[in-house]
Design a protein around this motif. Structure first.
Motif, PDB file in Angstrom:
ATOM      1  N   GLU A   1      12.575 -15.740  -4.922  1.00  0.00           N
ATOM      2  CA  GLU A   1      13.940 -15.617  -5.422  1.00  0.00           C
ATOM      3  C   GLU A   1      13.981 -16.019  -6.899  1.00  0.00           C
ATOM      4  O   GLU A   1      13.202 -16.858  -7.345  1.00  0.00           O
ATOM      5  CB  GLU A   1      14.877 -16.505  -4.608  1.00  0.00           C
ATOM      6  N   ASN A   2      14.889 -15.429  -7.640  1.00  0.00           N
ATOM      7  CA  ASN A   2      15.074 -15.685  -9.070  1.00  0.00           C
ATOM      8  C   ASN A   2      13.920 -15.182  -9.932  1.00  0.00           C
ATOM      9  O   ASN A   2      13.807 -15.561 -11.095  1.00  0.00           O
ATOM     10  CB  ASN A   2      15.326 -17.174  -9.346  1.00  0.00           C
ATOM     11  N   PHE A   3      13.047 -14.373  -9.351  1.00  0.00           N
ATOM     12  CA  PHE A   3      11.958 -13.758 -10.095  1.00  0.00           C
ATOM     13  C   PHE A   3      12.038 -12.248  -9.929  1.00  0.00           C
ATOM     14  O   PHE A   3      12.615 -11.747  -8.964  1.00  0.00           O
ATOM     15  CB  PHE A   3      10.597 -14.245  -9.591  1.00  0.00           C
ATOM     16  N   MET A   4      11.458 -11.551 -10.877  1.00  0.00           N
ATOM     17  CA  MET A   4      11.392 -10.103 -10.816  1.00  0.00           C
ATOM     18  C   MET A   4       9.916  -9.719 -10.875  1.00  0.00           C
ATOM     19  O   MET A   4       9.174 -10.235 -11.719  1.00  0.00           O
ATOM     20  CB  MET A   4      12.166  -9.490 -11.978  1.00  0.00           C
ATOM     21  N   ALA A   5       9.497  -8.853  -9.976  1.00  0.00           N
ATOM     22  CA  ALA A   5       8.120  -8.361  -9.970  1.00  0.00           C
ATOM     23  C   ALA A   5       8.091  -6.992 -10.625  1.00  0.00           C
ATOM     24  O   ALA A   5       8.957  -6.149 -10.369  1.00  0.00           O
ATOM     25  CB  ALA A   5       7.591  -8.276  -8.546  1.00  0.00           C
ATOM     26  N   ILE A   6       7.097  -6.796 -11.462  1.00  0.00           N
ATOM     27  CA  ILE A   6       6.914  -5.539 -12.169  1.00  0.00           C
ATOM     28  C   ILE A   6       5.520  -5.020 -11.814  1.00  0.00           C
ATOM     29  O   ILE A   6       4.528  -5.743 -12.004  1.00  0.00           O
ATOM     30  CB  ILE A   6       6.995  -5.728 -13.704  1.00  0.00           C
ATOM     31  N   PRO A   7       5.399  -3.788 -11.297  1.00  0.00           N
ATOM     32  CA  PRO A   7       4.069  -3.253 -11.026  1.00  0.00           C
ATOM     33  C   PRO A   7       3.243  -3.221 -12.311  1.00  0.00           C
ATOM     34  O   PRO A   7       3.705  -2.736 -13.350  1.00  0.00           O
ATOM     35  CB  PRO A   7       4.345  -1.835 -10.514  1.00  0.00           C
ATOM     36  N   VAL A   8       2.039  -3.761 -12.262  1.00  0.00           N
ATOM     37  CA  VAL A   8       1.197  -3.864 -13.455  1.00  0.00           C
ATOM     38  C   VAL A   8       0.935  -2.490 -14.071  1.00  0.00           C
ATOM     39  O   VAL A   8       0.925  -2.345 -15.291  1.00  0.00           O
ATOM     40  CB  VAL A   8      -0.121  -4.602 -13.133  1.00  0.00           C
ATOM     41  N   GLY A   9       0.772  -1.465 -13.263  1.00  0.00           N
ATOM     42  CA  GLY A   9       0.523  -0.128 -13.788  1.00  0.00           C
ATOM     43  C   GLY A   9       1.656   0.408 -14.641  1.00  0.00           C
ATOM     44  O   GLY A   9       1.437   1.254 -15.511  1.00  0.00           O
TER      45      GLY A   9
ATOM     46  N   GLN B   1       0.836  -1.198   0.000  1.00  0.00           N
ATOM     47  CA  GLN B   1       0.000   0.000   0.000  1.00  0.00           C
ATOM     48  C   GLN B   1       0.877   1.255   0.000  1.00  0.00           C
ATOM     49  O   GLN B   1       0.634   2.194  -0.766  1.00  0.00           O
ATOM     50  CB  GLN B   1      -0.945   0.005   1.199  1.00  0.00           C
ATOM     51  N   GLN B   2       1.910   1.242   0.822  1.00  0.00           N
ATOM     52  CA  GLN B   2       2.811   2.400   0.860  1.00  0.00           C
ATOM     53  C   GLN B   2       3.577   2.551  -0.449  1.00  0.00           C
ATOM     54  O   GLN B   2       3.737   3.662  -0.953  1.00  0.00           O
ATOM     55  CB  GLN B   2       3.791   2.273   2.022  1.00  0.00           C
ATOM     56  N   ARG B   3       4.054   1.441  -1.022  1.00  0.00           N
ATOM     57  CA  ARG B   3       4.815   1.507  -2.269  1.00  0.00           C
ATOM     58  C   ARG B   3       3.978   2.047  -3.408  1.00  0.00           C
ATOM     59  O   ARG B   3       4.422   2.879  -4.196  1.00  0.00           O
ATOM     60  CB  ARG B   3       5.356   0.123  -2.644  1.00  0.00           C
ATOM     61  N   SER B   4       2.734   1.585  -3.491  1.00  0.00           N
ATOM     62  CA  SER B   4       1.888   1.980  -4.614  1.00  0.00           C
ATOM     63  C   SER B   4       1.162   3.301  -4.387  1.00  0.00           C
ATOM     64  O   SER B   4       0.709   3.925  -5.341  1.00  0.00           O
ATOM     65  CB  SER B   4       0.854   0.879  -4.901  1.00  0.00           C
ATOM     66  N   GLY B   5       1.030   3.709  -3.135  1.00  0.00           N
ATOM     67  CA  GLY B   5       0.251   4.896  -2.832  1.00  0.00           C
ATOM     68  C   GLY B   5      -1.234   4.657  -2.995  1.00  0.00           C
ATOM     69  O   GLY B   5      -2.014   5.591  -3.135  1.00  0.00           O
ATOM     70  N   SER B   6      -1.645   3.394  -2.955  1.00  0.00           N
ATOM     71  CA  SER B   6      -3.038   3.025  -3.147  1.00  0.00           C
ATOM     72  C   SER B   6      -3.446   2.025  -2.074  1.00  0.00           C
ATOM     73  O   SER B   6      -2.653   1.678  -1.198  1.00  0.00           O
ATOM     74  CB  SER B   6      -3.212   2.425  -4.547  1.00  0.00           C
ATOM     75  N   ALA B   7      -4.670   1.529  -2.154  1.00  0.00           N
ATOM     76  CA  ALA B   7      -5.179   0.573  -1.173  1.00  0.00           C
ATOM     77  C   ALA B   7      -4.613  -0.827  -1.365  1.00  0.00           C
ATOM     78  O   ALA B   7      -4.753  -1.682  -0.498  1.00  0.00           O
ATOM     79  CB  ALA B   7      -6.701   0.526  -1.243  1.00  0.00           C
ATOM     80  N   PHE B   8      -3.991  -1.074  -2.506  1.00  0.00           N
ATOM     81  CA  PHE B   8      -3.362  -2.364  -2.799  1.00  0.00           C
ATOM     82  C   PHE B   8      -2.392  -2.153  -3.951  1.00  0.00           C
ATOM     83  O   PHE B   8      -2.350  -1.072  -4.548  1.00  0.00           O
ATOM     84  CB  PHE B   8      -4.399  -3.441  -3.154  1.00  0.00           C
ATOM     85  N   ALA B   9      -1.622  -3.181  -4.258  1.00  0.00           N
ATOM     86  CA  ALA B   9      -0.697  -3.120  -5.390  1.00  0.00           C
ATOM     87  C   ALA B   9      -0.896  -4.357  -6.255  1.00  0.00           C
ATOM     88  O   ALA B   9      -1.129  -5.443  -5.740  1.00  0.00           O
ATOM     89  CB  ALA B   9       0.743  -3.057  -4.901  1.00  0.00           C
ATOM     90  N   ALA B  10      -0.827  -4.171  -7.556  1.00  0.00           N
ATOM     91  CA  ALA B  10      -0.910  -5.287  -8.502  1.00  0.00           C
ATOM     92  C   ALA B  10       0.458  -5.443  -9.151  1.00  0.00           C
ATOM     93  O   ALA B  10       1.079  -4.464  -9.553  1.00  0.00           O
ATOM     94  CB  ALA B  10      -1.976  -5.023  -9.557  1.00  0.00           C
ATOM     95  N   GLN B  11       0.943  -6.689  -9.233  1.00  0.00           N
ATOM     96  CA  GLN B  11       2.258  -6.936  -9.806  1.00  0.00           C
ATOM     97  C   GLN B  11       2.265  -8.215 -10.609  1.00  0.00           C
ATOM     98  O   GLN B  11       1.467  -9.112 -10.371  1.00  0.00           O
ATOM     99  CB  GLN B  11       3.344  -7.002  -8.734  1.00  0.00           C
ATOM    100  N   ALA B  12       3.164  -8.240 -11.591  1.00  0.00           N
ATOM    101  CA  ALA B  12       3.363  -9.414 -12.441  1.00  0.00           C
ATOM    102  C   ALA B  12       4.774  -9.935 -12.182  1.00  0.00           C
ATOM    103  O   ALA B  12       5.718  -9.155 -12.115  1.00  0.00           O
ATOM    104  CB  ALA B  12       3.199  -9.038 -13.909  1.00  0.00           C
ATOM    105  N   ARG B  13       4.891 -11.243 -12.027  1.00  0.00           N
ATOM    106  CA  ARG B  13       6.211 -11.839 -11.794  1.00  0.00           C
ATOM    107  C   ARG B  13       6.673 -12.581 -13.036  1.00  0.00           C
ATOM    108  O   ARG B  13       5.909 -13.299 -13.672  1.00  0.00           O
ATOM    109  CB  ARG B  13       6.165 -12.785 -10.606  1.00  0.00           C
TER     110      ARG B  13
END
Length: 133
Positions: free
Chosen positions: A91-99, A34-46
């Motif tokens: 580990e060994n994965f990278m998450a990318i914010p969907v936005g 929530q803090q990272r995205s500045g929203s009520a939740f965060a969506a990410q793709a791994r």
């Protein structure tokens, strides 16, 4: 031909080119997301880390997750947008914010995690969404 999806920071100088489909798309309701995205939740793709190419200048900020593992966030030093993060339980994965993909047709999430921190006014819809606390 395998599709490449490109995520960018707001000013465009930092990007992540992701090869193929993500292995996981999720929504996280934890307080850190929530803090990272500045929203009520965060969506990410791994994506497997070896299928992501980072281009441009970035800075890294590290935090210790509730699991005790470190998570490294890669963000643009110009506009401050987080474009990728690594570590934690994946580990060994990278998450990318969907936005950061700026693509309304991006695949939907199949996981909604940390729902015990979910704002009461939010709902993640879909018959195939795994809801966990």
């Amino acid at each position: 031909m395998t599709e490449v999806r490109e995520a960018r920071c707001r000013c465009g100088q930092l990007s992540a080119a992701c090869l193929g489909e993500p292995v996981r798309v999720s929504v996280c309701h934890c307080l850190a997301c929530q803090q990272r995205s500045g929203s009520a939740f965060a969506a990410q793709a791994r994506y497997p880390a070896d299928r992501v190419t980072i281009t441009g200048e970035h800075r890294t900020w590290t935090r210790v997750a509730d699991s005790g593992r470190e998570v490294d966030y890669g963000f643009c030093p110009n506009c401050g947008s987080t474009v990728f993060y690594t570590g934690g339980n994946f580990e060994n994965f990278m998450a990318i914010p969907v936005g950061a993909f700026a693509d309304p047709a991006f695949p939907p999430p199949h996981f909604s995690v940390w729902e015990r921190r979910k704002h009461a006014w939010t709902e993640v819809l879909g018959d195939e969404v795994d809801h966990s606390s």
